[in-house]
Design a protein around this motif. Structure first.
Motif, mmCIF file in Angstrom:
data_model
loop_
_atom_site.group_PDB
_atom_site.id
_atom_site.type_symbol
_atom_site.label_atom_id
_atom_site.label_comp_id
_atom_site.label_asym_id
_atom_site.label_seq_id
_atom_site.Cartn_x
_atom_site.Cartn_y
_atom_site.Cartn_z
ATOM 1 N N ASN A 34 0.819 -1.218 0.000
ATOM 2 C CA ASN A 34 0.000 0.000 0.000
ATOM 3 C C ASN A 34 0.852 1.268 0.000
ATOM 4 O O ASN A 34 0.406 2.341 0.404
ATOM 5 N N ASP A 74 -1.102 3.292 -4.451
ATOM 6 C CA ASP A 74 -2.444 2.739 -4.604
ATOM 7 C C ASP A 74 -2.617 2.158 -6.002
ATOM 8 O O ASP A 74 -1.668 2.128 -6.808
ATOM 9 N N HIS A 116 -0.174 0.914 6.853
ATOM 10 C CA HIS A 116 -1.152 1.069 5.779
ATOM 11 C C HIS A 116 -2.397 0.235 6.030
ATOM 12 O O HIS A 116 -2.413 -0.664 6.863
#
Length: 440
Positions: A134, A137, A220
């Motif tokens: 992460n 994205d 994340h």
């Protein structure tokens, strides 16, 4: 208070008036067409757009490679400039993975991952790992992967398939900056082994719990989701000591605001698996987990029925048992907590309302003063449907509440107090006449 980051736009020097003509002289001296290199117009437009893109790069990252990119652009060498800015983006993504923690990456990948493994990753593998962690994205992965293809086929890194113009270079630069270089923050991974060991260890103190919650908040979403699911599993394991269960609840309570839709959905999926596989002990513990965290509204109505029905039944049994005045408060408080999380399911609504009504009007010796505030709060929160059920039950001698009120005396006076807690505007028209009669 968060620090305000002021982005400074660099002021690049103007291109020397002799520079562009020099490129023309160079091509003539080599005997090659001027069109083989970027035109003066393309160089000027690309140079003009540079400051806006560089502004988005944190000053700490405006290093040698960014400077080389600028020099290459000034000479119209867009293929070389692309290679420099791509390398800057790759180095920054590697740096983010180091900050995340190589041992944590090894835990997630379930195989060794040290510095040499990071350096050996191909660019495509690096982007896939950043997506998994992460660090970027899905949008970032898509555009950077496209840029990787452009870099491999049109930059100075390899023999090129063709040339790029100033607009194509500006697009390439924008994507490298926007999805890799512009964000200087790096999520820190949580050591999974150390975290689970801590949860399963002795009871958390306040400081220890705060540290772990903060670490999970700073990581994340994907890893936070994975660890929350693991904690749910620890709580539901029949072999888990009570201290570990309490630690699990402490962690999840601290993360309630961070539980996004995906995490809640995954918790429900885990819970449903216990039902599907017939793990009764785990299922019962999971119900308790949702109740303790105030997440009953996430469960389906049949499971909410089980929880409400048991709570109502236990309160009723205590009310009719020995020392009910002393024993009722704890059970009344639990039922109130459930009602604040979710409305009573339709299937248990009548039982719920009648039990509260009977407990509040009391028996021949009165009612539990210590539990009265809980009953009053539940009655104040009654929906119009529950209000109608309460009034209809009071006028029927075929149920416990109606039977008690038929004796008059303190039963009726206590019930009149109960009706006083209800806002007249919430009383449905179908029972309004009965409401007015009972109130008077």
């Amino acid at each position: 208070m968060n620090d305000i980051i002021v982005k400074t736009e660099p002021t690049l020097p103007a291109l020397p008036t002799t520079f562009l003509p020099a490129i023309t002289e160079l091509t003539q001296s080599l005997g090659i067409p001027r069109e083989m290199l970027a035109s003066a117009e393309e160089i000027e437009y690309a140079w003009r757009d540079l400051p806006r893109e560089i502004r988005e790069i944190p000053e700490a990252l405006r290093g040698e490679l960014v400077a080389r990119m600028c020099v290459a652009v000034s000479a119209g060498l867009f293929d070389g400039a692309m290679n420099y800015i791509w390398n800057a983006a790759v180095l920054h993504l590697r740096s983010k993975i180091r900050v995340f923690g190589l041992p944590v990456v090894a835990q997630i990948r379930q195989k060794d991952f040290e510095e040499k493994h990071l350096l050996e990753l191909q660019d495509s593998q690096l982007l896939e790992l950043c997506l998994k962690l992460n660090i970027i994205d899905e949008d970032g992965y898509f555009f950077l992967d496209q840029s990787r293809g452009v870099r491999n086929n049109f930059s100075a890194a390899h023999p090129t398939l063709g040339k790029v113009n100033d607009r194509e270079f500006s697009t390439f630069l924008n994507r490298c900056v926007r999805y890799a270089l512009a964000d200087s923050s790096s999520p820190k991974g949580v050591d999974i082994g150390a975290f689970i060991s801590a949860v399963k260890g002795p009871r958390f103190n306040d400081n220890q719990c705060s540290i772990w919650i903060q670490r999970l908040i700073e990581t994340h979403d994907s890893q936070r989701q994975m660890l929350v699911i693991m904690v749910h599993g620890v709580y539901c394991d029949p072999n888990t000591p009570e201290q570990a269960r309490l630690n699990s609840l402490d962690i999840c309570n601290g993360l309630l605001e961070s539980l996004n839709a995906a995490m809640r959905s995954e918790l429900i999926n885990n819970h449903s698996e216990y039902v599907a596989k017939g793990y009764e002990e785990k299922h019962a513990a999971s119900l308790q987990f949702f109740e303790k965290l105030g997440l009953l509204h996430l469960l389906n109505e049949s499971e909410q029925h089980v929880i409400f029905s048991r709570a109502v039944e236990r309160l009723w049994n205590v009310h009719n048992g020995m020392n009910n005045f002393y024993n009722e408060p704890a059970f009344a408080e639990r039922l109130l907590e459930l009602s604040l999380q979710s409305a009573a399911p339709e299937t248990v609504l009548e039982e719920y309302v009648q039990t509260i009504g009977c407990c509040r009007v009391g028996n021949g010796y009165g009612f539990s003063n210590a539990a009265a505030s809980y009953y009053d709060q539940m009655v104040k929160n009654f929906s119009p449907r529950e209000i109608a059920t309460l009034i209809q039950s009071a006028t029927s001698k075929e149920n416990p509440l109606g039977k008690r009120l038929s004796f008059g005396g303190s039963y009726r006076s206590n019930f009149k107090e109960l009706l006083g807690l209800i806002d007249p505007g919430s009383v449905p028209n179908i029972v309004r006449a009965q409401y007015l009669h009972l109130s008077n």
